[in-house]
Design an enzyme around this catalytic site. Structure first.
Site, PDB file in Angstrom:
ATOM      1  N   THR A  10      -4.539   9.270 -13.701  1.00  0.00           N
ATOM      2  CA  THR A  10      -4.513  10.609 -14.283  1.00  0.00           C
ATOM      3  C   THR A  10      -5.805  11.283 -13.831  1.00  0.00           C
ATOM      4  O   THR A  10      -6.744  10.616 -13.390  1.00  0.00           O
ATOM      5  CB  THR A  10      -4.525  10.556 -15.820  1.00  0.00           C
ATOM      6  OG1 THR A  10      -5.645   9.770 -16.232  1.00  0.00           O
ATOM      7  CG2 THR A  10      -3.260   9.926 -16.369  1.00  0.00           C
TER       8      THR A  10
ATOM      9  N   LYS B 101      -8.568  11.942 -17.840  1.00  0.00           N
ATOM     10  CA  LYS B 101      -9.231  10.991 -18.751  1.00  0.00           C
ATOM     11  C   LYS B 101     -10.700  10.879 -18.347  1.00  0.00           C
ATOM     12  O   LYS B 101     -11.354  11.910 -18.277  1.00  0.00           O
ATOM     13  CB  LYS B 101      -8.456   9.674 -18.768  1.00  0.00           C
ATOM     14  CG  LYS B 101      -7.023   9.867 -19.314  1.00  0.00           C
ATOM     15  CD  LYS B 101      -6.218   8.586 -19.391  1.00  0.00           C
ATOM     16  CE  LYS B 101      -4.786   8.876 -19.822  1.00  0.00           C
ATOM     17  NZ  LYS B 101      -3.923   7.675 -19.753  1.00  0.00           N
TER      18      LYS B 101
HETATM   19  C1  LIG Z   1      -2.557   7.607 -19.616  1.00  0.00           C
HETATM   20  C2  LIG Z   1      -1.993   6.584 -18.712  1.00  0.00           C
HETATM   21  C3  LIG Z   1      -0.929   6.875 -17.850  1.00  0.00           C
HETATM   22  C4  LIG Z   1      -0.065   8.121 -17.876  1.00  0.00           C
HETATM   23  O1  LIG Z   1      -0.626   9.284 -18.011  1.00  0.00           O
HETATM   24  P1  LIG Z   1       0.175  10.634 -18.445  1.00  0.00           P
HETATM   25  O2  LIG Z   1      -0.614  11.651 -17.711  1.00  0.00           O
HETATM   26  O3  LIG Z   1       0.029  10.685 -19.923  1.00  0.00           O
HETATM   27  O4  LIG Z   1       1.569  10.529 -17.987  1.00  0.00           O
HETATM   28  C5  LIG Z   1      -0.528   5.898 -16.958  1.00  0.00           C
HETATM   29  N1  LIG Z   1      -1.127   4.704 -16.923  1.00  0.00           N
HETATM   30  C6  LIG Z   1      -2.122   4.366 -17.771  1.00  0.00           C
HETATM   31  C7  LIG Z   1      -2.736   3.003 -17.680  1.00  0.00           C
HETATM   32  C8  LIG Z   1      -2.584   5.290 -18.703  1.00  0.00           C
HETATM   33  O5  LIG Z   1      -3.557   4.942 -19.552  1.00  0.00           O
END
Ligand SMILES: *Cc1c(COP(=O)(O)O)cnc(C)c1O
Length: 419
Positions: A223, A226
């Site tokens: 992503t 984050k």
């Molecule tokens: C947050 C996350 C995702 C997916 O992210 P979205 O943008 O919410 O679809 C995929 N893999 C991991 C390990 C994550 O923590």
């Protein structure tokens, strides 16, 4: 936001209230962060108007010169900050990035080896009600009950016994370093593709505080919102030999027109990621998580795996006589925002699990350091230890307010421009 205020006061009000909420609460949700005003400006721009199916200089519509510029910048910068051969910046989110890799290299019914959701894995790594669990045959590895760590010999045994076509390393709630080199060796032994999903730790990888999977993984997905500190979105990095396959599965495979305003914002975020300040922030994020984890241990809390190497940790609340949901609600009432989380081998369900997850990206982006995280741990301990003492709650709410005033979400000028 004068126009919005006049034209749609209901939405404007909700946004104003959200500005207040983010400013006046302590956010410990490990998957959240604060992106810069520059990222928000690009994201809020009129590039949202443009259809640009295809890729830079290979579009289906006319008028794509400017969006070509920003997408080319985003690609170039993504490759640079991660040291990758190829980047696709179009996935709308992390889930779409993972779907693209699965669709690119697997047939329906093929086998995926991924981390168990209840041990820290993600929905897209094989949850029954997710596309991954619907289309593929899923086998899982987890962590050891005694240690909370992944046992790579066990992963290897499972891989040899089940012969998956794809192995996924990556998690949403694993507080320890992932050994990507080891995963790659296991994948090679069984002839599987290896994908590293670094959604949570991408910023740490860029900041040099978590080993990079780039030398080992066939595909790296993440992503951008984050720890990476960009706009809400996804990103795929891969070796040049997979470039065509990945690009054509994103478009026209699973997506239509890319979100050009988001891609512009990704480009901005990737440029920010090249600065010393960004690296320092990522390093501090880990220092803060370690300091906070230590403070909880000192106060008698049980942490899954006994601590953390990254930006998050899990508290097992069994010895506190409350569920993760109780703790989440209680802390929300004093303006401390976090999420309940299953702990490995949890006997309770996902809705009322036995743990909470705590992450330091947002508070670190606000400038908080060891002194503040120690104080926040003390606040949490006080509230969880005396859940019915409303004088304590009042006191903690005040302390939270003071910390929030001292560490504004954005520097004054930027924050005011949102008002
Ligand atoms: C947050 C996350 C995702 C997916 O992210 P979205 O943008 O919410 O679809 C995929 N893999 C991991 C390990 C994550 O923590």
């Amino acid at each position: 936001m004068i126009t919005l205020k006049n034209d749609d006061p209901e939405v404007w009000h909700a946004i104003q209230n959200e500005v207040e909420r983010q400013q006046n609460t302590i956010d410990l949700i490990a998957s959240e962060n604060v992106c810069s005003p520059a990222v928000q400006e690009a994201q809020g721009s009129l590039m949202t108007n443009k259809y640009a199916e295809g890729y830079p200089s290979k579009r289906w519509y006319a008028g794509c010169g400017n969006v070509d510029t920003v997408e080319s910048l985003a690609i170039k910068r993504a490759k640079q900050i991660f040291g990758a051969e190829h980047a696709n910046v179009q996935p709308h989110a992390g889930s779409q990035a993972n779907m693209a890799v699965c669709f690119a290299v697997l047939k329906p019914g093929d086998r995926i080896l991924g981390m168990d959701l209840s041990h820290g894995g993600h929905l897209t790594h094989g949850f029954k009600k997710n596309f991954s669990g619907m289309f593929y045959d899923i086998v899982h590895y987890g962590v050891e009950k005694e240690t909370g760590y992944i046992d790579y010999d066990k992963v290897r045994t499972i891989a040899k016994n089940t012969k998956p076509q794809l192995i996924i390393a990556g998690a949403s709630a694993y507080p320890r370093i992932l050994d990507f080199e080891r995963f790659k060796k296991i994948a090679d032994e069984v002839g599987a593709y290896f994908m590293a999903d670094i959604a949570h730790i991408a910023g740490l990888v860029v900041g040099g505080v978590h080993p990079s999977p780039i030398p080992y993984a066939d595909f790296v997905t993440t992503t951008t919102h984050k720890t990476l500190k960009g706009p809400r979105g996804g990103l795929i990095l891969c070796k040049e030999k997979y470039a065509k396959q990945i690009d054509s599965i994103i478009f026209p495979g699973i997506q239509g027109g890319p979100f050009m305003h988001i891609i512009a914002a990704k480009a901005v975020a990737f440029k920010e990621a090249m600065t010393e300040g960004y690296k320092e922030c990522q390093q501090q994020t880990v220092r803060n998580a370690k300091a906070m984890a230590q403070e909880f241990i000192k106060r008698g809390y049980n942490l899954v795996s006994g601590g953390t190497d990254n930006h998050l940790f899990l508290i097992d609340l069994h010895n506190k006589g409350m569920t993760g949901k109780d703790a989440q609600l209680l802390l929300e009432s004093v303006d401390i925002i976090l999420n309940r989380n299953t702990i490995p081998f949890d006997e309770r369900g996902a809705n009322e699990p036995s743990g909470i997850r705590i992450g330091t990206p947002t508070i670190t982006s606000r400038g908080m350091k060891e002194t503040e995280v120690t104080k926040i741990a003390e606040c949490i301990d006080k509230v969880l230890s005396q859940p019915n003492d409303f004088r304590i709650k009042e006191e903690i709410r005040k302390t939270v307010r003071d910390i929030c005033v001292q560490f504004p979400l954005y520097k004054k000028e930027a924050y005011q421009s949102v008002e």
